[in-house]
Design a protein around this motif. Structure first.
Motif, PDB file in Angstrom:
ATOM      1  N   TRP A  58      -2.169  -5.575  -0.211  1.00  0.00           N
ATOM      2  CA  TRP A  58      -0.822  -5.459  -0.746  1.00  0.00           C
ATOM      3  C   TRP A  58       0.075  -4.687   0.197  1.00  0.00           C
ATOM      4  CZ3 TRP A  58       0.489  -7.098  -5.783  1.00  0.00           C
ATOM      5  CH2 TRP A  58      -0.579  -7.510  -6.583  1.00  0.00           C
ATOM      6  N   LEU A  59       1.362  -4.928   0.081  1.00  0.00           N
ATOM      7  CA  LEU A  59       2.379  -4.053   0.649  1.00  0.00           C
ATOM      8  C   LEU A  59       3.148  -3.466  -0.529  1.00  0.00           C
ATOM      9  CD1 LEU A  59       3.965  -6.005   3.644  1.00  0.00           C
ATOM     10  CD2 LEU A  59       2.205  -4.256   3.702  1.00  0.00           C
ATOM     11  N   VAL A  60       3.410  -2.174  -0.451  1.00  0.00           N
ATOM     12  CA  VAL A  60       4.247  -1.511  -1.447  1.00  0.00           C
ATOM     13  C   VAL A  60       5.581  -1.241  -0.772  1.00  0.00           C
ATOM     14  CG1 VAL A  60       4.530   0.515  -2.902  1.00  0.00           C
ATOM     15  CG2 VAL A  60       2.266  -0.472  -2.581  1.00  0.00           C
ATOM     16  N   ILE A  61       6.660  -1.755  -1.350  1.00  0.00           N
ATOM     17  CA  ILE A  61       7.996  -1.583  -0.791  1.00  0.00           C
ATOM     18  C   ILE A  61       8.748  -0.615  -1.685  1.00  0.00           C
ATOM     19  CG2 ILE A  61      10.147  -2.725  -0.181  1.00  0.00           C
ATOM     20  CD1 ILE A  61       7.074  -4.779  -0.316  1.00  0.00           C
ATOM     21  N   LYS A  62       9.059   0.564  -1.135  1.00  0.00           N
ATOM     22  CA  LYS A  62       9.759   1.605  -1.893  1.00  0.00           C
ATOM     23  C   LYS A  62      11.224   1.623  -1.505  1.00  0.00           C
ATOM     24  CE  LYS A  62       5.697   4.584  -1.888  1.00  0.00           C
ATOM     25  NZ  LYS A  62       5.189   5.883  -1.442  1.00  0.00           N
ATOM     26  N   GLU A  63      12.042   2.243  -2.358  1.00  0.00           N
ATOM     27  CA  GLU A  63      13.488   2.368  -2.139  1.00  0.00           C
ATOM     28  C   GLU A  63      14.181   1.010  -2.083  1.00  0.00           C
ATOM     29  OE1 GLU A  63      15.087   5.384  -2.129  1.00  0.00           O
ATOM     30  OE2 GLU A  63      13.095   6.161  -2.608  1.00  0.00           O
ATOM     31  N   LEU A  64      13.698   0.067  -2.867  1.00  0.00           N
ATOM     32  CA  LEU A  64      14.239  -1.288  -2.894  1.00  0.00           C
ATOM     33  C   LEU A  64      15.497  -1.328  -3.752  1.00  0.00           C
ATOM     34  CD1 LEU A  64      13.573  -4.208  -1.953  1.00  0.00           C
ATOM     35  CD2 LEU A  64      12.403  -4.505  -4.121  1.00  0.00           C
TER      36      LEU A  64
ATOM     37  N   ARG B  76       1.427  -9.128  -2.653  1.00  0.00           N
ATOM     38  CA  ARG B  76       0.030  -9.383  -2.286  1.00  0.00           C
ATOM     39  C   ARG B  76      -0.042 -10.536  -1.294  1.00  0.00           C
ATOM     40  NH1 ARG B  76      -3.700 -10.789  -7.111  1.00  0.00           N
ATOM     41  NH2 ARG B  76      -2.530 -12.721  -6.981  1.00  0.00           N
ATOM     42  N   PHE B  77      -0.823 -10.338  -0.234  1.00  0.00           N
ATOM     43  CA  PHE B  77      -1.057 -11.370   0.774  1.00  0.00           C
ATOM     44  C   PHE B  77      -2.471 -11.910   0.622  1.00  0.00           C
ATOM     45  CE2 PHE B  77       2.493  -9.143   2.622  1.00  0.00           C
ATOM     46  CZ  PHE B  77       3.222 -10.155   3.213  1.00  0.00           C
ATOM     47  N   SER B  78      -2.704 -13.115   1.142  1.00  0.00           N
ATOM     48  CA  SER B  78      -4.015 -13.735   0.996  1.00  0.00           C
ATOM     49  C   SER B  78      -5.057 -13.113   1.922  1.00  0.00           C
ATOM     50  CB  SER B  78      -3.926 -15.245   1.222  1.00  0.00           C
ATOM     51  OG  SER B  78      -3.438 -15.506   2.516  1.00  0.00           O
ATOM     52  N   THR B  79      -4.659 -12.560   3.073  1.00  0.00           N
ATOM     53  CA  THR B  79      -5.621 -11.946   3.990  1.00  0.00           C
ATOM     54  C   THR B  79      -5.111 -10.598   4.482  1.00  0.00           C
ATOM     55  OG1 THR B  79      -4.699 -12.943   5.989  1.00  0.00           O
ATOM     56  CG2 THR B  79      -6.403 -14.215   4.818  1.00  0.00           C
ATOM     57  N   GLU B  80      -6.037  -9.809   5.012  1.00  0.00           N
ATOM     58  CA  GLU B  80      -5.686  -8.504   5.569  1.00  0.00           C
ATOM     59  C   GLU B  80      -4.801  -8.658   6.805  1.00  0.00           C
ATOM     60  OE1 GLU B  80      -7.877  -4.479   7.279  1.00  0.00           O
ATOM     61  OE2 GLU B  80      -9.070  -6.241   6.787  1.00  0.00           O
TER      62      GLU B  80
ATOM     63  N   VAL C 201       7.897   0.639   3.761  1.00  0.00           N
ATOM     64  CA  VAL C 201       6.815  -0.302   3.513  1.00  0.00           C
ATOM     65  C   VAL C 201       5.489   0.370   3.847  1.00  0.00           C
ATOM     66  CG1 VAL C 201       5.818  -2.528   4.164  1.00  0.00           C
ATOM     67  CG2 VAL C 201       8.290  -2.273   4.021  1.00  0.00           C
ATOM     68  N   LYS C 202       4.526   0.247   2.939  1.00  0.00           N
ATOM     69  CA  LYS C 202       3.208   0.842   3.137  1.00  0.00           C
ATOM     70  C   LYS C 202       2.150  -0.151   2.687  1.00  0.00           C
ATOM     71  CE  LYS C 202       0.667   5.004   2.480  1.00  0.00           C
ATOM     72  NZ  LYS C 202       0.976   6.279   3.027  1.00  0.00           N
ATOM     73  N   GLN C 203       1.079  -0.284   3.477  1.00  0.00           N
ATOM     74  CA  GLN C 203       0.008  -1.204   3.124  1.00  0.00           C
ATOM     75  C   GLN C 203      -1.033  -0.487   2.270  1.00  0.00           C
ATOM     76  OE1 GLN C 203      -1.796  -3.179   6.430  1.00  0.00           O
ATOM     77  NE2 GLN C 203      -3.164  -4.364   5.158  1.00  0.00           N
ATOM     78  N   VAL C 204      -1.478  -1.155   1.213  1.00  0.00           N
ATOM     79  CA  VAL C 204      -2.504  -0.624   0.321  1.00  0.00           C
ATOM     80  C   VAL C 204      -3.504  -1.733   0.010  1.00  0.00           C
ATOM     81  CG1 VAL C 204      -1.010   1.110  -0.734  1.00  0.00           C
ATOM     82  CG2 VAL C 204      -1.171  -1.143  -1.759  1.00  0.00           C
ATOM     83  N   VAL C 205      -4.652  -1.341  -0.537  1.00  0.00           N
ATOM     84  CA  VAL C 205      -5.647  -2.306  -0.986  1.00  0.00           C
ATOM     85  C   VAL C 205      -5.948  -2.019  -2.456  1.00  0.00           C
ATOM     86  CG1 VAL C 205      -6.710  -2.647   1.266  1.00  0.00           C
ATOM     87  CG2 VAL C 205      -7.586  -0.864  -0.230  1.00  0.00           C
ATOM     88  N   SER C 206      -6.503  -3.014  -3.121  1.00  0.00           N
ATOM     89  CA  SER C 206      -6.961  -2.829  -4.498  1.00  0.00           C
ATOM     90  C   SER C 206      -8.157  -3.732  -4.708  1.00  0.00           C
ATOM     91  CB  SER C 206      -5.854  -3.157  -5.498  1.00  0.00           C
ATOM     92  OG  SER C 206      -5.590  -4.528  -5.505  1.00  0.00           O
ATOM     93  N   PRO C 207      -9.120  -3.292  -5.504  1.00  0.00           N
ATOM     94  CA  PRO C 207     -10.243  -4.178  -5.833  1.00  0.00           C
ATOM     95  C   PRO C 207      -9.717  -5.418  -6.546  1.00  0.00           C
ATOM     96  CG  PRO C 207     -10.747  -1.919  -6.448  1.00  0.00           C
ATOM     97  CD  PRO C 207      -9.295  -1.955  -6.068  1.00  0.00           C
ATOM     98  N   LYS C 208     -10.312  -6.571  -6.220  1.00  0.00           N
ATOM     99  CA  LYS C 208      -9.854  -7.819  -6.846  1.00  0.00           C
ATOM    100  C   LYS C 208     -10.093  -7.776  -8.340  1.00  0.00           C
ATOM    101  CE  LYS C 208      -9.925 -11.046  -3.158  1.00  0.00           C
ATOM    102  NZ  LYS C 208      -9.585 -12.398  -2.938  1.00  0.00           N
TER     103      LYS C 208
ATOM    104  N   ASP D 212      -1.186  -6.962   7.584  1.00  0.00           N
ATOM    105  CA  ASP D 212      -0.992  -6.155   8.799  1.00  0.00           C
ATOM    106  C   ASP D 212       0.248  -6.605   9.559  1.00  0.00           C
ATOM    107  OD1 ASP D 212      -3.232  -4.615   8.370  1.00  0.00           O
ATOM    108  OD2 ASP D 212      -4.520  -5.802   9.717  1.00  0.00           O
ATOM    109  N   ARG D 213       0.357  -7.927   9.780  1.00  0.00           N
ATOM    110  CA  ARG D 213       1.508  -8.449  10.538  1.00  0.00           C
ATOM    111  C   ARG D 213       2.826  -8.141   9.839  1.00  0.00           C
ATOM    112  NH1 ARG D 213       0.713 -14.336  11.044  1.00  0.00           N
ATOM    113  NH2 ARG D 213      -1.052 -14.088   9.689  1.00  0.00           N
ATOM    114  N   ALA D 214       2.844  -8.260   8.523  1.00  0.00           N
ATOM    115  CA  ALA D 214       4.075  -7.982   7.774  1.00  0.00           C
ATOM    116  C   ALA D 214       4.447  -6.504   7.870  1.00  0.00           C
ATOM    117  CB  ALA D 214       3.914  -8.396   6.320  1.00  0.00           C
TER     118      ALA D 214
END
Length: 141
Positions: A31-37, A77-81, A101-108, A85-87
């Protein structure tokens, strides 16, 4: 002993070197979390903006009122890591204003019916009230 599971998604911010070790034990969503949107930006616009870097499988926007005024937080949410990363590395991002923008992960988790139908069904068109354009396409900004 009974194990209780929660339907609440957990977002975990990890240094890149620990993600591989974490992925050995869990299947991960990236996932990417976008703050201050800007609160006037909608989910379709955010999806269109991040489509350039990969397949966006989910997008949610939540309002987060704070002391300076109302701001929103988007979860993409993106389909791959690699796509996430690129985003993230393509920043700084400007989505209706400067964002963090900050990248995070979560269990499926199993997708709820709400997320599954939101990805398939198109929203109903809105009537224009003469107040300006709706921000639904990335090329307008």
């Amino acid at each position: 002993m009974e194990v209780k599971t929660s339907k609440t998604r957990v977002y975990i911010s990890l240094p890149k070197k620990y993600v591989a070790a974490f992925a050995k034990h869990y299947e991960l969503d990236h996932w990417l979390v976008i703050k201050e949107l800007n609160p006037y930006v909608n989910e379709r616009y955010v999806r269109a903006y991040f489509r350039e870097w990969g397949t966006v499988t989910a997008c949610k926007i939540k309002m987060r009122p704070n002391l300076e005024g109302k701001k929103a937080v988007a979860y993409v949410r993106f389909s791959t890591e690699d796509e996430a990363d690129r985003a993230e590395w393509a920043g700084p991002h400007y989505i209706g204003g400067d964002v963090e923008v900050k990248q995070v992960v979560s269990p499926k988790m199993e997708d709820s019916d709400e997320e599954a139908t939101a990805a398939v069904a198109m929203p109903q068109p809105r009537r224009s009230m003469g107040l300006g354009y709706l921000l639904e396409d990335a090329q307008w900004l």
